[in-house]
Design an enzyme around this catalytic site. Structure first.
Site, PDB file in Angstrom:
ATOM      1  N   GLY A  40       2.752   2.737  10.826  1.00  0.00           N
ATOM      2  CA  GLY A  40       3.825   3.592   9.971  1.00  0.00           C
ATOM      3  C   GLY A  40       4.346   4.035  11.879  1.00  0.00           C
ATOM      4  N   GLY A  68       3.048  -1.017   4.211  1.00  0.00           N
ATOM      5  CA  GLY A  68       3.076   0.330   3.649  1.00  0.00           C
ATOM      6  C   GLY A  68       4.286   0.790   3.533  1.00  0.00           C
ATOM      7  N   GLY A  69       5.209   0.898   4.565  1.00  0.00           N
ATOM      8  CA  GLY A  69       7.068   1.805   4.581  1.00  0.00           C
ATOM      9  C   GLY A  69       7.688   1.430   3.649  1.00  0.00           C
ATOM     10  N   GLU A 115      -4.769  -4.828  11.518  1.00  0.00           N
ATOM     11  CA  GLU A 115      -3.822  -3.738  10.823  1.00  0.00           C
ATOM     12  C   GLU A 115      -3.848  -2.999  12.413  1.00  0.00           C
ATOM     13  OE1 GLU A 115      -1.957  -2.530   7.190  1.00  0.00           O
ATOM     14  OE2 GLU A 115      -3.310  -1.512   7.579  1.00  0.00           O
ATOM     15  N   SER A 124       3.993  -1.807  10.448  1.00  0.00           N
ATOM     16  CA  SER A 124       5.308  -1.812  10.488  1.00  0.00           C
ATOM     17  C   SER A 124       6.461  -3.189   9.804  1.00  0.00           C
ATOM     18  CB  SER A 124       5.902  -1.271  11.997  1.00  0.00           C
ATOM     19  OG  SER A 124       5.651   0.061  12.037  1.00  0.00           O
ATOM     20  N   GLU A 168      -6.737   4.804   7.679  1.00  0.00           N
ATOM     21  CA  GLU A 168      -6.262   6.285   8.056  1.00  0.00           C
ATOM     22  C   GLU A 168      -7.606   7.063   6.992  1.00  0.00           C
ATOM     23  OE1 GLU A 168      -2.953   5.818   5.275  1.00  0.00           O
ATOM     24  OE2 GLU A 168      -1.766   4.873   7.396  1.00  0.00           O
ATOM     25  N   HIS A 183      -9.115   1.435   5.684  1.00  0.00           N
ATOM     26  CA  HIS A 183      -7.739   1.607   6.411  1.00  0.00           C
ATOM     27  C   HIS A 183      -7.547   2.164   7.215  1.00  0.00           C
ATOM     28  CE1 HIS A 183      -4.512   2.609   6.407  1.00  0.00           C
ATOM     29  NE2 HIS A 183      -3.772   1.589   5.564  1.00  0.00           N
ATOM     30  N   ASN A 186       0.814  -1.511  -0.191  1.00  0.00           N
ATOM     31  CA  ASN A 186      -0.348   0.044   0.039  1.00  0.00           C
ATOM     32  C   ASN A 186       1.290   1.118  -0.106  1.00  0.00           C
ATOM     33  OD1 ASN A 186      -1.982   1.892   0.218  1.00  0.00           O
ATOM     34  ND2 ASN A 186      -1.936   1.443   2.381  1.00  0.00           N
ATOM     35  N   TRP A 187       0.371   1.705  -1.258  1.00  0.00           N
ATOM     36  CA  TRP A 187       2.103   2.812  -1.095  1.00  0.00           C
ATOM     37  C   TRP A 187       1.527   4.474   0.184  1.00  0.00           C
ATOM     38  CZ3 TRP A 187       4.139   2.870  -7.342  1.00  0.00           C
ATOM     39  CH2 TRP A 187       4.647   2.251  -7.103  1.00  0.00           C
ATOM     40  N   LYS A 188       0.149   4.087  -0.056  1.00  0.00           N
ATOM     41  CA  LYS A 188      -0.599   5.332   0.004  1.00  0.00           C
ATOM     42  C   LYS A 188      -0.006   6.615  -0.367  1.00  0.00           C
ATOM     43  CE  LYS A 188      -0.393   3.278   4.948  1.00  0.00           C
ATOM     44  NZ  LYS A 188       0.486   3.051   6.113  1.00  0.00           N
TER      45      LYS A 188
HETATM   46  P1  13P Z   1       3.320   0.578   7.262  1.00  0.00           P
HETATM   47  O1  13P Z   1       3.859  -0.826   7.461  1.00  0.00           O
HETATM   48  O2  13P Z   1       3.997   1.650   7.092  1.00  0.00           O
HETATM   49  O3  13P Z   1       3.021   0.486   9.030  1.00  0.00           O
HETATM   50  O4  13P Z   1       1.975   0.752   7.289  1.00  0.00           O
HETATM   51  C1  13P Z   1       0.881  -1.003   6.884  1.00  0.00           C
HETATM   52  C2  13P Z   1      -0.558   0.071   6.511  1.00  0.00           C
HETATM   53  O5  13P Z   1      -0.068   0.980   7.184  1.00  0.00           O
HETATM   54  C3  13P Z   1      -0.419  -0.877   5.091  1.00  0.00           C
HETATM   55  O6  13P Z   1      -2.006  -0.126   4.587  1.00  0.00           O
END
Ligand code: 13P
Length: 251
Positions: free
Chosen positions: A173, A233-234, A167, A212, A97, A95, A9-11
């Protein structure tokens, strides 16, 4: 058996140049890896480029969100039809967010899940508790409430095709990952709840862990019996890290 799935997920990150480099490197790195489904969810405008770069290979593309209306006058929104036309097979819904920053409710997320599935996309449905909820001992109650909203609206028969991602919000993050055991406990609970509604489907439904995940902690998480891959994510923004996580899922 459940084929593990690793989704990036590149956000709100990336560029055409970054997408070109990353897709090329991931594509190359996947040769010799056959036991993992790989999905990339870039920002909407990079979807066609990523789809083309995947070149029919073993990388699928997904959206990060969708709107539930039929195509029409909804300025700024993206429908399931547009996602599919651009090459998406998957879409992330719910998600944390979107829940926290854009006010998406359990009901709206359940509705998005129903529409995505009905239009032919595979939803990746995110569930997870905040730190306050975990500390209050409410983790089970929160993820069950989020899951039941989806089951009520979209129907248990969307599983096992639909995918769940657990999650924990406090692990996203933050560099603070749930321990293997903490994650496994919630995954087992989610599968149990799913089995109440669809006992056959629950056993073949893939439940991903997100929060993470890195190459260093992926193998431990993925070795848990109810963890079937990750939503990353990251670490999905760097080909080497993303490939390290995919390799951990393949072993
Ligand atoms: P991180 O891997 O950056 O913690 O993000 C997880 C995430 O929200 C994937 O959707």
């Amino acid at each position: 058996m459940r084929t593990p799935l690793v989704a990036g997920n590149w956000k709100m990150n990336g560029s055409r140049a970054m997408a070109a480099g990353l897709m090329k490197d991931v594509h190359a790195g996947l040769s010799g890896i056959s036991g993992v489904d790989v999905v990339i969810c870039p920002p909407f405008v990079l979807v066609p480029q990523c789809f083309q770069a995947a070149d029919g290979a073993s990388i699928a593309v997904g959206g990060q969100n969708l709107d539930t209306h039929e195509p029409g006058a909804f300025t700024g929104e993206i429908s399931a039809e547009i996602l599919i036309d651009a090459g998406c097979e998957y879409v992330i819904v719910g998600h944390s967010e979107r829940r926290a920053l854009y006010g998406e409710t359990d009901e709206l997320i359940a509705h998005k899940t129903r529409v995505a599935f009905a239009k032919g996309l595979t939803p990746i449905i995110c569930l997870g508790e905040t730190l306050e909820e975990r500390e209050a001992g409410a983790t089970g109650e929160v993820v069950t409430r989020q899951l039941v909203a989806v089951l009520d609206e979209a129907g248990p028969e969307i599983f096992p095709q639909a995918i769940i991602a657990y999650e924990p919000v406090w692990a996203i993050g933050t560099g603070r990952t749930a321990t293997d055991g903490q994650a496994q406990d919630v995954h087992a609970l989610v599968r149990e709840q799913l089995a109440v509604a669809n006992s056959a489907g629950a056993q073949s439904t893939r439940i991903l862990y997100g929060g993470s995940v890195k190459p260093e902690n992926a193998a431990g998480l993925f070795s848990q019996p109810d963890i079937d891959g990750g939503l990353i994510g990251g670490a999905s923004l760097k080909a080497e890290d993303f490939l390290g996580i995919i390799r951990a899922a393949n072993s």
